[in-house]
Design a protein around this motif. Structure first.
Motif, mmCIF file in Angstrom:
data_model
loop_
_atom_site.group_PDB
_atom_site.id
_atom_site.type_symbol
_atom_site.label_atom_id
_atom_site.label_comp_id
_atom_site.label_asym_id
_atom_site.label_seq_id
_atom_site.Cartn_x
_atom_site.Cartn_y
_atom_site.Cartn_z
ATOM 1 N N THR A 124 34.256 33.655 39.638
ATOM 2 C CA THR A 124 33.447 32.559 39.115
ATOM 3 C C THR A 124 32.315 32.267 40.088
ATOM 4 N N PRO A 125 31.066 32.481 39.672
ATOM 5 C CA PRO A 125 29.946 32.172 40.547
ATOM 6 C C PRO A 125 29.772 30.661 40.719
ATOM 7 N N VAL A 126 29.016 30.265 41.722
ATOM 8 C CA VAL A 126 28.750 28.852 41.969
ATOM 9 C C VAL A 126 28.057 28.229 40.770
ATOM 10 N N SER A 127 27.256 29.026 40.049
ATOM 11 C CA SER A 127 26.554 28.514 38.872
ATOM 12 C C SER A 127 27.506 28.085 37.771
ATOM 13 N N GLY A 128 28.775 28.523 37.840
ATOM 14 C CA GLY A 128 29.787 28.060 36.898
ATOM 15 C C GLY A 128 30.073 28.983 35.746
ATOM 16 N N GLU A 129 29.165 29.889 35.398
ATOM 17 C CA GLU A 129 29.394 30.784 34.267
ATOM 18 C C GLU A 129 30.203 31.993 34.746
ATOM 19 N N PRO A 130 31.472 32.127 34.310
ATOM 20 C CA PRO A 130 32.301 33.223 34.823
ATOM 21 C C PRO A 130 31.795 34.588 34.364
ATOM 22 N N LEU A 131 32.002 35.571 35.223
ATOM 23 C CA LEU A 131 31.655 36.946 34.894
ATOM 24 C C LEU A 131 32.738 37.542 34.005
ATOM 25 N N ARG A 132 32.450 38.691 33.420
ATOM 26 C CA ARG A 132 33.500 39.412 32.702
ATOM 27 C C ARG A 132 34.596 39.757 33.700
ATOM 28 N N PRO A 133 35.838 39.910 33.258
ATOM 29 C CA PRO A 133 36.918 40.243 34.208
ATOM 30 C C PRO A 133 36.586 41.507 35.007
ATOM 31 N N LEU A 134 36.880 41.441 36.311
ATOM 32 C CA LEU A 134 36.627 42.595 37.175
ATOM 33 C C LEU A 134 37.582 43.731 36.835
ATOM 34 N N VAL A 135 38.866 43.434 36.786
ATOM 35 C CA VAL A 135 39.900 44.395 36.382
ATOM 36 C C VAL A 135 40.977 43.624 35.627
ATOM 37 N N THR A 136 41.717 44.335 34.791
ATOM 38 C CA THR A 136 42.839 43.721 34.082
ATOM 39 C C THR A 136 44.059 44.623 34.228
ATOM 40 N N ASP A 137 45.223 44.071 33.921
ATOM 41 C CA ASP A 137 46.437 44.879 34.026
ATOM 42 C C ASP A 137 46.626 45.795 32.817
ATOM 43 N N HIS A 138 45.694 45.779 31.863
ATOM 44 C CA HIS A 138 45.760 46.667 30.700
ATOM 45 C C HIS A 138 44.515 47.545 30.590
ATOM 46 N N ASP A 139 43.752 47.701 31.692
ATOM 47 C CA ASP A 139 42.594 48.580 31.626
ATOM 48 C C ASP A 139 42.984 49.992 32.042
ATOM 49 N N ALA A 140 42.015 50.887 32.089
ATOM 50 C CA ALA A 140 42.303 52.300 32.336
ATOM 51 C C ALA A 140 42.835 52.566 33.737
ATOM 52 N N ASP A 141 42.668 51.637 34.660
ATOM 53 C CA ASP A 141 43.172 51.831 36.015
ATOM 54 C C ASP A 141 44.613 51.360 36.193
ATOM 55 N N PHE A 142 45.031 50.345 35.441
ATOM 56 C CA PHE A 142 46.303 49.703 35.737
ATOM 57 C C PHE A 142 47.286 49.630 34.573
ATOM 58 N N LEU A 143 47.015 50.256 33.450
ATOM 59 C CA LEU A 143 47.950 50.235 32.338
ATOM 60 C C LEU A 143 49.258 50.904 32.764
ATOM 61 N N GLY A 144 50.337 50.132 32.758
ATOM 62 C CA GLY A 144 51.630 50.637 33.173
ATOM 63 C C GLY A 144 51.826 50.684 34.679
ATOM 64 N N ARG A 145 50.907 50.143 35.449
ATOM 65 C CA ARG A 145 50.985 50.151 36.915
ATOM 66 C C ARG A 145 50.792 48.735 37.438
ATOM 67 N N LEU A 146 51.737 47.852 37.141
ATOM 68 C CA LEU A 146 51.604 46.450 37.517
ATOM 69 C C LEU A 146 51.596 46.257 39.027
ATOM 70 N N GLU A 147 52.371 47.036 39.755
ATOM 71 C CA GLU A 147 52.393 46.899 41.215
ATOM 72 C C GLU A 147 51.040 47.276 41.818
#
Length: 192
Positions: free
Chosen positions: A146-169
Motif C-alpha cells: 500500500t503506497p502512502v497515497s493510499g491506492e493499493p497496488l495489484r497483489p505482488l504475489v499470491t498463494d495461487h499464482d504460477a510461482d506458489f500454487l501448491g507450495r504454501l511453505e
C-alpha cells in the motif's frame, strides 16, 4: 550462459547462509541489485518452457520456408518466434523484485516500481485471488503493498499464482522475505 532471473537470491536461503553465523549481511552482496527473493514456481517454468518449445518449432518452420524460397514468409515466422521468445522470458521474470531502491512488481506486460519511502505498508492478507492468473478467483492469501497515497497496488504475489500454487511453505518464506526488506528499508528511510 547464466540466467540470474531463474535463481533465487541466495541471501534468503537459511540452509547454508554464512551470514547467520556472523550475524550480518554478506559483504559481497550488492544491495542495489534487483533480486527476486524466491525461485520461480514449476507452473511458471513449465509455461516458459512450452513457449520456448513453440518458438523452436516456429524457427524450424522459418528455416524450411526460407529454404523453399519464400523469404518474406520466413521473416514473418522469425518475427513471430522472436515475439514468443520475448514473451517466455517476460513470463519467467514476472513476480516481486526487491532492492535497496524499492519494490518492483514485474508482470508479463507491465512493471511497476515503488520506492520504499513511498510505501505505507507491505503485508499478507486473506482475499479472493486469481487462480494461475486466470479470471477464476478462489479464496487465498496475497502479498499487497500500500503506497502512502493510499491506492493499493495489484497483489505482488499470491498463494495461487504460477510461482506458489501448491507450495504454501515457499509462499510464506517469500512473503516473509519481502516483508523483511520492507521493514528494513522503510525504517531506514524514515530515520533520515
Amino acid at each position: 550462459m547464466p540466467l540470474p532471473f531463474l535463481t533465487a537470491d541466495r541471501a534468503f536461503d537459511d540452509s547454508d547462509d554464512p551470514a547467520d553465523a556472523g550475524g550480518g549481511a554478506l559483504p559481497h552482496i550488492d544491495q542495489d541489485r534487483w533480486r527476486r527473493p524466491y525461485r520461480p514456481g514449476p507452473w511458471r517454468v513449465a509455461g516458459g518452457a512450452l513457449l520456448l518449445l513453440l518458438a523452436s518449432y516456429m524457427l524450424f518452420a522459418a528455416m524450411i520456408i526460407a529454404l523453399a524460397g519464400a523469404l518474406p514468409g520466413a521473416g514473418l515466422c522469425m518475427a513471430a518466434a522472436t515475439a514468443v521468445i520475448v514473451g517466455a522470458v517476460r513470463l519467467v521474470r514476472a513476480g516481486a523484485w526487491v532492492s535497496a531502491q524499492g519494490l518492483r512488481r514485474a508482470g508479463v506486460f507491465s512493471t511497476t516500481t515503488v520506492p520504499w519511502a513511498e510505501l505505507a505498508e507491505v503485508r499478507t492478507v486473506q482475499q479472493p485471488v486469481k487462480w494461475l492468473g486466470l479470471p477464476r478467483t478462489v479464496q487465498g492469501q496475497a502479498l499487497v503493498a500500500t503506497p502512502v497515497s493510499g491506492e493499493p497496488l495489484r497483489p505482488l504475489v499470491t498463494d495461487h499464482d504460477a510461482d506458489f500454487l501448491g507450495r504454501l511453505e515457499a509462499f510464506d518464506m517469500a512473503t516473509d522475505a519481502v516483508e523483511a526488506w520492507a521493514a528494513e528499508y522503510r525504517t531506514d528511510e524514515h530515520r533520515d
